[in-house]
Design an enzyme around this catalytic site. Sequence first.
Site, PDB file in Angstrom:
ATOM      1  N   HIS A  85       0.832  -1.206   0.000  1.00 57.00           N
ATOM      2  CA  HIS A  85       0.000   0.000   0.000  1.00 57.00           C
ATOM      3  C   HIS A  85       0.871   1.262   0.000  1.00 57.00           C
ATOM      4  O   HIS A  85       0.743   2.114  -0.882  1.00 57.00           O
ATOM      5  CB  HIS A  85      -0.907  -0.012   1.240  1.00 57.00           C
ATOM      6  CG  HIS A  85      -1.803   1.180   1.363  1.00 57.00           C
ATOM      7  ND1 HIS A  85      -3.124   1.157   0.991  1.00 57.00           N
ATOM      8  CD2 HIS A  85      -1.570   2.439   1.797  1.00 57.00           C
ATOM      9  CE1 HIS A  85      -3.656   2.350   1.197  1.00 57.00           C
ATOM     10  NE2 HIS A  85      -2.732   3.153   1.689  1.00 57.00           N
ATOM     11  N   GLU A  86       1.767   1.342   0.961  1.00 58.86           N
ATOM     12  CA  GLU A  86       2.612   2.542   1.031  1.00 58.86           C
ATOM     13  C   GLU A  86       3.552   2.600  -0.176  1.00 58.86           C
ATOM     14  O   GLU A  86       3.878   3.688  -0.651  1.00 58.86           O
ATOM     15  CB  GLU A  86       3.405   2.578   2.340  1.00 58.86           C
ATOM     16  CG  GLU A  86       2.535   2.611   3.615  1.00 58.86           C
ATOM     17  CD  GLU A  86       1.493   3.718   3.656  1.00 58.86           C
ATOM     18  OE1 GLU A  86       1.736   4.801   3.083  1.00 58.86           O
ATOM     19  OE2 GLU A  86       0.412   3.503   4.255  1.00 58.86           O
ATOM     20  N   HIS A  88       1.760   4.461  -2.802  1.00 58.03           N
ATOM     21  CA  HIS A  88       1.860   5.911  -2.561  1.00 58.03           C
ATOM     22  C   HIS A  88       3.248   6.417  -2.961  1.00 58.03           C
ATOM     23  O   HIS A  88       3.395   7.470  -3.578  1.00 58.03           O
ATOM     24  CB  HIS A  88       1.659   6.216  -1.077  1.00 58.03           C
ATOM     25  CG  HIS A  88       0.238   6.203  -0.606  1.00 58.03           C
ATOM     26  ND1 HIS A  88      -0.743   6.974  -1.178  1.00 58.03           N
ATOM     27  CD2 HIS A  88      -0.366   5.536   0.408  1.00 58.03           C
ATOM     28  CE1 HIS A  88      -1.893   6.783  -0.532  1.00 58.03           C
ATOM     29  NE2 HIS A  88      -1.700   5.898   0.434  1.00 58.03           N
ATOM     30  N   GLU A 126      -4.739   7.809  -3.023  1.00 58.46           N
ATOM     31  CA  GLU A 126      -5.201   6.551  -2.433  1.00 58.46           C
ATOM     32  C   GLU A 126      -5.526   5.531  -3.524  1.00 58.46           C
ATOM     33  O   GLU A 126      -5.394   4.327  -3.318  1.00 58.46           O
ATOM     34  CB  GLU A 126      -6.430   6.860  -1.574  1.00 58.46           C
ATOM     35  CG  GLU A 126      -6.726   5.850  -0.522  1.00 58.46           C
ATOM     36  CD  GLU A 126      -5.614   5.648   0.501  1.00 58.46           C
ATOM     37  OE1 GLU A 126      -4.739   6.529   0.666  1.00 58.46           O
ATOM     38  OE2 GLU A 126      -5.619   4.583   1.128  1.00 58.46           O
TER      39      GLU A 126
HETATM   40 ZN    ZN Z   1      -3.069   5.227   1.878  1.00 59.58          ZN
END
Ligand code: ZN
Length: 503
Positions: free
Chosen positions: A267-268, A271, A297
């Site tokens: 997830h990160e 980003h 996101e």
């Molecule tokens: Zn996030």
Amino acid sequence: MSALEALKAELRVVARLRSTASLLHWDQETHMPSGAGAARADQIALIESLTHERLVGDGVRRPLAELVDLDSGKPDPALDEETARLVHEIWRDYHQAAALPADFVEDYARLTARAQQVWAQSRKDNDFNAFAPYLEKIVAMKHREVEYLGKKETAYDTLLDQFEPGMTSAEVTRLFDSVKRRLVPLIQAIRDAGVDTRQEILKQSYPKDKQWQFGLQVLKDMGYDLDRGRQDVSAHPFTIDMHPTDVRITTRIDEHDFLSGFSSTVHEGGHGLYEQGLDPEWYGTPFGQAISYGIHESQSRLWENLVGLSKPFWRHYYPRLQALFPENLQTVDLDTFYRAINTVKPSLIRVDADEATYNLHIMLRFEIEKKVINDGLPVRELPELWNRKMEEYLGVRPDSDANGVLQDVHWSFGGFGYFPTYALGNLYNVPIMNQARKEIEDLEEKIASGNLLELREWLRNRLHRLGRRKTASELIQDLTGSPLSAEPFMEYLETKYREIYGI
Ligand code: ZN
């Protein structure tokens, strides 16, 4: 120097100040000794007030006034389309910053820096009352902020617009309602199916160093550049950018929960790829910045869910994971593992939620935030309302405030209006991924052979490099040919989970 060049040079100074504050935040969350909290809050408040002073100062205002009408934001008609867009976006940031008095900005920065530390302790102690006075002050300051910025349709809309420019609560409500109509019956059908997805496979002992090693390999394969970034451990995973050449992510690793660390890392990483993909030539200007929190996101969730929880991805990685943890996984086949990581089960904690029930966590926060901001709901009544809504939406009641109303950091930094962007990210990412499948030949097979770079390249060229040349809704329309709707996301969820749960 032309007005535009002078403006860009001054904005780079503003960005350098801002990145200095980011570095202080990063340190606070990773390595800072706990006793340094008050001093750090003062340091951050100082840098943030200097940043604000510089952003609204003559160095920006004078050249900007040559390029746009400062009251309306209307660009000089002589400018070409791209420059007109750029200066309008700069004006938007300037105008919002200039609306806030300097002492307000400094007080707000100090209050929220301190409140984040108090929140962390309150959560540890399961003591909402210790945090409540800070939250009351923050809510009062949010009301002042709305007055300074100008109230849109509702006070909440003004705050939402900070995170998702152009989005309104009416539109969010419309989108969430159409998700809810199909999601609630889907979750019910999954529950009724009574399939055992063998989640316990993921809860065996997975030594932390090997989890770290595996996560790092996936990050590298995704194209996350470790010469321009790093990964550390923090209680709450986050991504922070100083510059496209310094984008840092954090993760957390739980020895007895493989999915928690893996999901956080990917997830990160998503980003991080967005920030590393921004064009350094435009550093400090809107063309060197992410479009919105929701689009940000969409990038993390695309990697975490659409790639990281997909069958093709694990076709490549599962044999590698088995080799790393043979005692846990040797006798578990790919299909069983795939079902285990895609378990849908209502739970208390948002960040641990599966991709289906996750959205319900957001919907209840959206409702509660509107009550606090628009309807003046007293902060002291939040724990009870929270618990009631959890039962209504997810059928589970928190056993403590730590696992209930205190679980998220966002309100402690004043992030009212932030939560909806998480669910919007889910709605954005499916049409983006569908488009990638159309434009990249045999994408699924490429992912199944461990080639993740082609997808990253596509995202970089079609999305990351744009900066704020488009709004979120323009991006989705231009990229996919259709306006944003909840349908692609619900199609995706229904197809995937009908197969997994045999419904
Ligand atoms: Zn996030």
